[in-house]
Design an enzyme around this catalytic site. Structure first.
Site, PDB file in Angstrom:
ATOM      1  N   GLN A  45    -101.378 -75.349 -18.687  1.00 23.52           N
ATOM      2  CA  GLN A  45    -100.414 -74.637 -19.519  1.00 23.52           C
ATOM      3  C   GLN A  45    -100.711 -74.735 -21.013  1.00 23.52           C
ATOM      4  OE1 GLN A  45     -97.076 -76.607 -17.102  1.00 23.52           O
ATOM      5  NE2 GLN A  45     -96.186 -74.673 -17.760  1.00 23.52           N
ATOM      6  N   ARG A 103     -96.803 -87.490 -21.341  1.00 25.39           N
ATOM      7  CA  ARG A 103     -97.213 -87.096 -19.992  1.00 25.39           C
ATOM      8  C   ARG A 103     -98.146 -85.895 -20.095  1.00 25.39           C
ATOM      9  NH1 ARG A 103     -94.004 -84.000 -15.296  1.00 25.39           N
ATOM     10  NH2 ARG A 103     -95.776 -84.019 -13.872  1.00 25.39           N
ATOM     11  N   HIS A 148    -101.437 -80.832 -11.292  1.00 22.64           N
ATOM     12  CA  HIS A 148    -100.330 -80.017 -11.798  1.00 22.64           C
ATOM     13  C   HIS A 148    -100.640 -78.554 -11.449  1.00 22.64           C
ATOM     14  CE1 HIS A 148     -96.726 -80.343 -14.609  1.00 22.64           C
ATOM     15  NE2 HIS A 148     -96.782 -79.068 -14.306  1.00 22.64           N
ATOM     16  N   ASN A 193     -97.572 -82.974  -8.862  1.00 26.27           N
ATOM     17  CA  ASN A 193     -96.375 -82.512  -9.551  1.00 26.27           C
ATOM     18  C   ASN A 193     -95.681 -81.408  -8.754  1.00 26.27           C
ATOM     19  OD1 ASN A 193     -94.638 -82.085 -12.061  1.00 26.27           O
ATOM     20  ND2 ASN A 193     -95.505 -80.039 -11.772  1.00 26.27           N
ATOM     21  N   GLU A 194     -94.399 -81.599  -8.485  1.00 22.72           N
ATOM     22  CA  GLU A 194     -93.561 -80.583  -7.839  1.00 22.72           C
ATOM     23  C   GLU A 194     -94.212 -79.979  -6.584  1.00 22.72           C
ATOM     24  OE1 GLU A 194     -91.798 -77.699 -10.426  1.00 22.72           O
ATOM     25  OE2 GLU A 194     -90.824 -79.214 -11.645  1.00 22.72           O
ATOM     26  N   ASN A 334     -88.199 -84.235 -11.658  1.00 22.53           N
ATOM     27  CA  ASN A 334     -88.116 -83.085 -12.574  1.00 22.53           C
ATOM     28  C   ASN A 334     -86.811 -82.363 -12.287  1.00 22.53           C
ATOM     29  OD1 ASN A 334     -90.680 -83.680 -13.434  1.00 22.53           O
ATOM     30  ND2 ASN A 334     -91.627 -81.780 -12.713  1.00 22.53           N
ATOM     31  N   TYR A 336     -83.881 -79.474 -14.027  1.00 25.24           N
ATOM     32  CA  TYR A 336     -83.531 -78.558 -15.120  1.00 25.24           C
ATOM     33  C   TYR A 336     -82.132 -77.986 -15.020  1.00 25.24           C
ATOM     34  CZ  TYR A 336     -88.412 -78.558 -16.618  1.00 25.24           C
ATOM     35  OH  TYR A 336     -89.645 -78.938 -17.094  1.00 25.24           O
ATOM     36  N   GLU A 403     -89.434 -84.645 -16.215  1.00 21.42           N
ATOM     37  CA  GLU A 403     -89.260 -83.362 -16.915  1.00 21.42           C
ATOM     38  C   GLU A 403     -87.786 -83.023 -16.977  1.00 21.42           C
ATOM     39  OE1 GLU A 403     -91.380 -79.866 -15.606  1.00 21.42           O
ATOM     40  OE2 GLU A 403     -93.163 -81.038 -15.109  1.00 21.42           O
TER      41      GLU A 403
HETATM   42  C1  NOJ Z   1     -91.776 -77.512 -13.983  1.00 20.28           C
HETATM   43  C2  NOJ Z   1     -93.256 -77.533 -14.034  1.00 20.28           C
HETATM   44  O1  NOJ Z   1     -93.729 -78.790 -13.648  1.00 20.28           O
HETATM   45  C3  NOJ Z   1     -93.806 -77.164 -15.395  1.00 20.28           C
HETATM   46  O2  NOJ Z   1     -95.149 -76.898 -15.235  1.00 20.28           O
HETATM   47  C4  NOJ Z   1     -93.038 -76.008 -15.979  1.00 20.28           C
HETATM   48  O3  NOJ Z   1     -93.588 -75.526 -17.138  1.00 20.28           O
HETATM   49  C5  NOJ Z   1     -91.616 -76.441 -16.161  1.00 20.28           C
HETATM   50  N1  NOJ Z   1     -91.084 -76.633 -14.862  1.00 20.28           N
HETATM   51  C6  NOJ Z   1     -90.745 -75.481 -16.951  1.00 20.28           C
HETATM   52  O4  NOJ Z   1     -90.652 -74.269 -16.326  1.00 20.28           O
END
Ligand code: NOJ
Length: 502
Positions: A45, A103, A148, A193-194, A334, A336, A403
């Site tokens: 990213q 991170r 990732h 990751n995720e 993570n 949000y 996150e």
């Molecule tokens: C989770 C992801 O791990 C990350 O790569 C992403 O940018 C964020 N969410 C925000 O959308």
């Protein structure tokens, strides 16, 4: 007596908190003594330099290039924030904010362009060595994600990616190489990751790279493989590197909080299903040893009705359970946003899918503040409830928020909404620590700089620093939230320093 208690409670509340715009009562309590704060981002990213110095193509480079219609602005991560060339500048931002942890992720294909161990790219290795040295010299701990989402494209082409168990062993070779090369300078490792996004979006509904559509089947095969990859890498670290390197290893799992829409058992069950099919799918094997019973039962029940001879959810053997169970040194989360969860009718039996396996209704209240996208509902108390749920399900394990942050589509520098988000979410973290005894030790925000947001391209922003993607120099420009975050890191408290209490 009761009235007296009430008055004392009210007084305590006023002494220890102050109100925020969206009803969060912001705690005045100082962060625990060893509480750590950090920021996160990921190689695909921010690094750019997609084929510089021998880096190989990843599934996201390939996906964005060959299927531009899948990316909202038809962009690619080819240059992104150019952090490959500007990493010193990024570390300086982290340092100046006074943060404890950074991170980052290693791009598998920068170290091993073909994905295989016989293709080590020395220039890629040098890049991460320099980056880790920069962090060390600035006294910032490194948390390093091995995967990732950026599988080397050759492993997709040759093996079908995470649907093939061979990739598990190739990941383990890569992980071992990284422990060997970089482990002396890494305090925290994240294997994957995720995994839910890797598998559901990558190999289920095909929204993410590599874009494979195999609903209700691909996700589960992928889940098993990423869990095995994680567990094998963990065991290698544990047996061969932990004693000399002393780091911590875990997987990072994402979930929303799902608030039952009423006290009815059906709505409570809907919330639990969403949590178990999400977090539990990975948390249960790693922390408890197997898929959640609820998930096993539902997928088996529907598979049978669909005419499958065995469940679409592959089983773990006893040997695999032994391998996987306990492969964590912390719980990486993570998080949000929050959704409401309501009971729904059982989806008709037909084409299998993950959604039908869950058969619930999730929705977002219209009055909730939104980030970029209607799904992104800002509900700070959801995080506290989730932390309590994690403790209830997995015990008193160390939790690290790996996150948390707010996306918007305006990219404004006056990002008061992001200031509010951080304040209210961290306040709920502190409440979880002080009121609910949750063992949360670290909070890592996403993100320090804007980035390439996968299928969202360069159109949604999460950085405390804006990146001007139209300028070849990719300047980092401070937002208001960067000052706020710097201030809370310094004060170790969310309110004016003279109002902080212990
Ligand atoms: C989770 C992801 O791990 C990350 O790569 C992403 O940018 C964020 N969410 C925000 O959308």
């Amino acid at each position: 007596m009761v009235t007296m208690k009430l008055i004392v409670l009210l007084l305590l509340c006023c002494l220890l908190s102050s109100s925020s715009a969206d009803d969060t009562v912001v705690t005045k309590r100082r962060f625990p003594k060893n509480f750590k704060l950090g920021v996160a981002n990921a190689a695909p990213q921010i690094e750019g330099a997609w084929d510089t110095d021998g880096k190989g193509e990843t599934i996201w480079d390939h996906f964005a290039r060959t299927r531009p219609e899948m990316i909202s602005d038809r962009s690619t991560p080819a240059v992104a924030c150019d952090s490959y060339h500007k990493y010193k500048e990024d570390v300086a931002l982290v340092k100046n904010m006074g943060l404890d942890v950074y991170r980052l992720s290693i791009a598998w294909s920068r170290v091993l362009p073909t994905g295989k161990i016989d293709s080590v790219n020395q220039l890629g290795v040098q890049y991460y060595k320099k980056l880790l040295k920069e962090l060390k010299d600035n006294n910032v701990q490194a948390m390093v994600t091995l995967y990732h989402w950026d599988l080397p494209q050759p492993l997709q082409d040759e093996y079908g990616g995470w649907l093939n168990e061979t990739v598990v062993d190739l990941f383990v070779d890569y992980a071992k190489l990284c422990f060997e090369l970089f482990g002396d300078d890494v305090q925290w490792w994240v294997t994957i990751n995720e995994p839910k996004q890797v598998c559901n979006a990558g190999y289920g509904d095909g929204r993410f790279a590599p874009g494979i559509v195999s609903r209700g089947i691909g996700e589960y095969v992928c889940n098993k493989n990423v869990i095995l990859a994680h567990a094998k890498a963990y065991r290698i670290y544990d047996e061969q590197y932990r004693s000399k390197q002393g780091g911590k290893v875990s997987m990072v799992i994402d979930t929303l909080w799902f608030e039952p829409s009423s006290d009815n058992p059906g709505d409570i069950d809907a919330s639990e299903r969403l949590l178990q099919f999400g977090f539990g799918m990975f948390g249960n094997p790693i922390f408890l040893g197997d898929w959640p019973k609820l998930v096993k039962d539902r997928v088996a029940m529907r598979s049978k009705l669909e005419g499958f001879a065995v469940s679409r959810l592959p089983e773990f053997t006893q040997e695999e359970i032994k391998l996987i169970k306990g492969t964590y040194d912390y719980l990486g989360l993570n998080h949000y946003a929050t959704h409401m969860a309501s009971a729904a009718q059982e989806a008709p039996i037909g084409e299998p899918s993950f959604g039908a396996d869950i058969s619930t209704y999730e929705w977002s209240k219209p009055e909730w503040t939104k980030g970029a996208g209607d799904w992104f509902s800002v509900v700070p108390w959801g995080l506290r409830k989730l932390l309590v749920w994690l403790k209830k399900n997995y015990g008193d394990v160390e939790i690290v928020i790996t996150e948390n942050g707010l996306s918007d589509t305006s990219g404004t520098l006056e990002d008061d909404h992001r200031v509010d988000y951080f304040r209210d979410y961290i306040s709920n973290c502190l409440d979880a620590i002080y009121e609910d005894n949750v063992n949360l030790t670290t909070y890592i925000a996403w993100s320090i700089i804007d980035d390439w947001e996968w299928t969202g391209g360069y159109g949604s922003f999460l950085g405390m620093y804006k990146v001007d993607f139209n300028d070849p120099e990719r300047p980092r420009i401070k937002r208001k939230s960067a000052d706020y975050f710097t201030q809370i890191v310094k004060n170790r408290c969310l309110v004016d320093v003279e109002d902080c209490t212990d």
